[in-house]
Design an enzyme around this catalytic site. Structure first.
Site, PDB file in Angstrom:
ATOM      1  N   HIS A 106       0.800  -1.222   0.000  1.00  0.00           N
ATOM      2  CA  HIS A 106       0.000   0.000   0.000  1.00  0.00           C
ATOM      3  C   HIS A 106       0.832   1.271   0.000  1.00  0.00           C
ATOM      4  O   HIS A 106       0.271   2.366  -0.051  1.00  0.00           O
ATOM      5  CB  HIS A 106      -0.967   0.019   1.190  1.00  0.00           C
ATOM      6  CG  HIS A 106      -0.305   0.363   2.493  1.00  0.00           C
ATOM      7  ND1 HIS A 106       0.488  -0.523   3.164  1.00  0.00           N
ATOM      8  CD2 HIS A 106      -0.303   1.506   3.221  1.00  0.00           C
ATOM      9  CE1 HIS A 106       0.940   0.052   4.269  1.00  0.00           C
ATOM     10  NE2 HIS A 106       0.485   1.290   4.329  1.00  0.00           N
TER      11      HIS A 106
HETATM   12  C1  UD1 Z   1      -2.586   5.548   5.590  1.00  0.00           C
HETATM   13  C2  UD1 Z   1      -1.309   6.113   6.237  1.00  0.00           C
HETATM   14  C3  UD1 Z   1      -0.215   5.053   6.203  1.00  0.00           C
HETATM   15  C4  UD1 Z   1      -0.693   3.757   6.820  1.00  0.00           C
HETATM   16  C5  UD1 Z   1      -1.970   3.320   6.112  1.00  0.00           C
HETATM   17  C6  UD1 Z   1      -2.524   2.045   6.684  1.00  0.00           C
HETATM   18  C7  UD1 Z   1      -0.846   8.509   5.984  1.00  0.00           C
HETATM   19  C8  UD1 Z   1      -0.022   9.504   5.269  1.00  0.00           C
HETATM   20  N1  UD1 Z   1      -0.807   7.265   5.500  1.00  0.00           N
HETATM   21  O1  UD1 Z   1      -2.295   5.306   4.232  1.00  0.00           O
HETATM   22  O2  UD1 Z   1       0.881   5.525   6.949  1.00  0.00           O
HETATM   23  O3  UD1 Z   1       0.313   2.791   6.689  1.00  0.00           O
HETATM   24  O4  UD1 Z   1      -2.946   4.354   6.253  1.00  0.00           O
HETATM   25  O5  UD1 Z   1      -3.549   1.544   5.875  1.00  0.00           O
HETATM   26  O6  UD1 Z   1      -1.496   8.842   6.941  1.00  0.00           O
HETATM   27  N2  UD1 Z   1      -9.728   4.317   1.499  1.00  0.00           N
HETATM   28  C9  UD1 Z   1     -10.876   3.583   1.548  1.00  0.00           C
HETATM   29  N3  UD1 Z   1     -11.418   3.293   2.768  1.00  0.00           N
HETATM   30  C10 UD1 Z   1     -10.848   3.716   3.910  1.00  0.00           C
HETATM   31  C11 UD1 Z   1      -9.668   4.473   3.847  1.00  0.00           C
HETATM   32  C12 UD1 Z   1      -9.124   4.769   2.638  1.00  0.00           C
HETATM   33  O7  UD1 Z   1     -11.427   3.178   0.534  1.00  0.00           O
HETATM   34  O8  UD1 Z   1     -11.381   3.430   4.990  1.00  0.00           O
HETATM   35  C13 UD1 Z   1      -9.111   4.618   0.191  1.00  0.00           C
HETATM   36  C14 UD1 Z   1      -9.411   5.986  -0.311  1.00  0.00           C
HETATM   37  O9  UD1 Z   1      -9.632   5.903  -1.651  1.00  0.00           O
HETATM   38  C15 UD1 Z   1      -8.131   6.752  -0.042  1.00  0.00           C
HETATM   39  C16 UD1 Z   1      -7.063   5.682  -0.123  1.00  0.00           C
HETATM   40  O10 UD1 Z   1      -7.701   4.493   0.335  1.00  0.00           O
HETATM   41  O11 UD1 Z   1      -7.952   7.771  -0.949  1.00  0.00           O
HETATM   42  C17 UD1 Z   1      -5.862   5.963   0.732  1.00  0.00           C
HETATM   43  O12 UD1 Z   1      -6.257   6.225   2.094  1.00  0.00           O
HETATM   44  P1  UD1 Z   1      -5.362   7.221   3.008  1.00  0.00           P
HETATM   45  O13 UD1 Z   1      -5.891   7.238   4.397  1.00  0.00           O
HETATM   46  O14 UD1 Z   1      -5.212   8.527   2.311  1.00  0.00           O
HETATM   47  O15 UD1 Z   1      -3.934   6.586   2.985  1.00  0.00           O
HETATM   48  P2  UD1 Z   1      -3.448   5.087   3.171  1.00  0.00           P
HETATM   49  O16 UD1 Z   1      -2.807   4.687   1.912  1.00  0.00           O
HETATM   50  O17 UD1 Z   1      -4.522   4.216   3.736  1.00  0.00           O
END
Ligand code: UD1
Length: 358
Positions: free
Chosen positions: A206
């Site tokens: 991820h």
């Molecule tokens: C975040 C953290 C990362 C951690 C990871 C664990 C930051 C900078 N990054 O990254 O350190 O290792 O979480 O998973 O804080 N999305 C969903 N459902 C959710 C959450 C996210 O569909 O419940 C999708 C969305 O499209 C979103 C993408 O996942 O845009 C990324 O989510 P985001 O929280 O921005 O970053 P992570 O890659 O999850």
């Protein structure tokens, strides 16, 4: 009675917060409250972990959701400030290195509320990782720093942080693993997937550096297919960030993987427990596999958790997947060690320190 506000935002925070809430029963002088920023919000990334790990319902929900780093961080800050203004909170506890961690720490410190950072001092020395920026900021504005491994203490002292603020307590993520180990061991999540123990590996990806560029992701998946031992299946619970990118990848390549939804805690850990090895770019999984003495190939150029490669079962291989078969041949789990204080009591130690401090 002192009120301690524990802030969580995303999946990896939840296993760690769970340890603090379990330990809280032993500290009648502390009242732990929970704030959830809503950085993660899907059932499979969030609610299922609250249910399985018996984390109490949040006292405060910010519902910030997904957006750019700046917007997400700013949204947490804007929504957190009025809560701290209106409530009497003696200490804010932030966890890990996500955007919610830095946002909550900034708000609390600017409002004169003391801040404790759980999982302090880790450094990848790679400022291209958003988490590295978050870690550095949070550590330097926190009043109390709870570390998981000796490198954390060394990094903090080298950066000029006063040693009396730093407490080496162990690993709250491992507390939760130890607490649930019997359930994890006996749950046969692999049978649902018609897998036999030791016949498959588990893959998680991820990190933006691995998944945000579709060509890079395609080439990495191709390397995995080329280098996994014959007959091994690769179970791939895809993070939502990764899943979006997989839409741009040919089904021929994807067919080589057992692509599944993000798993709840017990089934994910059970899949890891019964696997022959793990491929990952996660931080926490490097630690969990080290505790389980399971070979872990970390698909990154650096790790902020060096103890897992120095004495644990983690191999930092980046894109050198040709190293897998050689490392597996010589791997001896009995020689890999569990790091100091990864003994299930980190949450207790943290609250012991906090109850003395507040
Ligand atoms: C975040 C953290 C990362 C951690 C990871 C664990 C930051 C900078 N990054 O990254 O350190 O290792 O979480 O998973 O804080 N999305 C969903 N459902 C959710 C959450 C996210 O569909 O419940 C999708 C969305 O499209 C979103 C993408 O996942 O845009 C990324 O989510 P985001 O929280 O921005 O970053 P992570 O890659 O999850």
């Amino acid at each position: 009675m002192k009120t301690i506000l524990v802030c969580v935002g995303a999946r990896p925070n939840l296993m760690k917060a769970s340890s603090l809430f379990r330990a809280a029963a032993l500290f009648p002088n502390l009242r732990l409250e929970l704030l959830h920023t809503g950085q993660h919000y899907s059932t499979e990334m969030d609610k299922v972990f609250f249910d399985q790990l018996q984390i109490p319902n949040p006292d405060y929900q910010l519902n910030v959701g997904s957006s750019s780093h700046a917007v997400q961080t700013a949204d947490v800050m804007k929504k957190f400030e009025p809560i701290l203004l209106n409530k009497s909170i003696d200490m804010v506890v932030v966890i890990g290195d996500i955007n919610s961690t830095v946002a909550c720490a900034l708000v609390a410190q600017k409002m004169g509320v003391s801040v404790a950072h759980v999982e302090a001092g880790l450094r990848s020395f790679d400022m291209k990782m958003p988490e590295e920026i978050n870690r550095r900021v949070v550590d330097h504005i926190s009043d109390y720093l709870f570390t998981t491994e000796a490198s954390g203490n060394e990094n903090l002292v080298r950066e000029g942080i006063e040693p009396q603020k730093i407490f080496f307590v162990g690993n709250t993520m491992i507390d939760t693993l130890i607490h649930h180990l019997d359930q994890i061991r006996s749950l046969r999540a692999l049978e649902m997937l018609r897998l036999k123990p030791d016949s498959y590996s588990v893959l998680t990806l991820h990190r933006p550096s691995n998944v945000d560029d579709v060509q890079g992701l395609k080439s990495l998946l191709g390397l995995i297919v080329k280098n996994i031992p014959d007959g091994q299946k690769v179970v791939f619970p895809a993070h939502p960030r990764t899943k979006k990118m997989l839409e741009g990848i040919s089904t021929d390549l994807l067919q080589r993987f057992m692509l599944i939804e993000p798993q709840p805690y017990f089934s994910f850990m059970s899949l890891v427990y019964h696997s022959s090895f793990v491929l990952t770019d996660s931080g926490g999984i490097q630690e969990e596999t080290t505790y389980l003495k399971k070979p872990c190939f970390t698909l990154r150029a650096n790790t902020e958790r060096p103890v897992t490669t120095q004495i644990g079962s983690n191999f930092l291989i980046d894109k050198n997947l040709n190293l897998i078969s050689e490392k597996l041949k010589t791997f001896n789990g009995d020689k890999s060690q569990i790091p100091e204080l990864w003994d299930g009591k980190a949450g207790f130690r943290i609250l012991e320190h906090i109850s003395r401090i507040v």
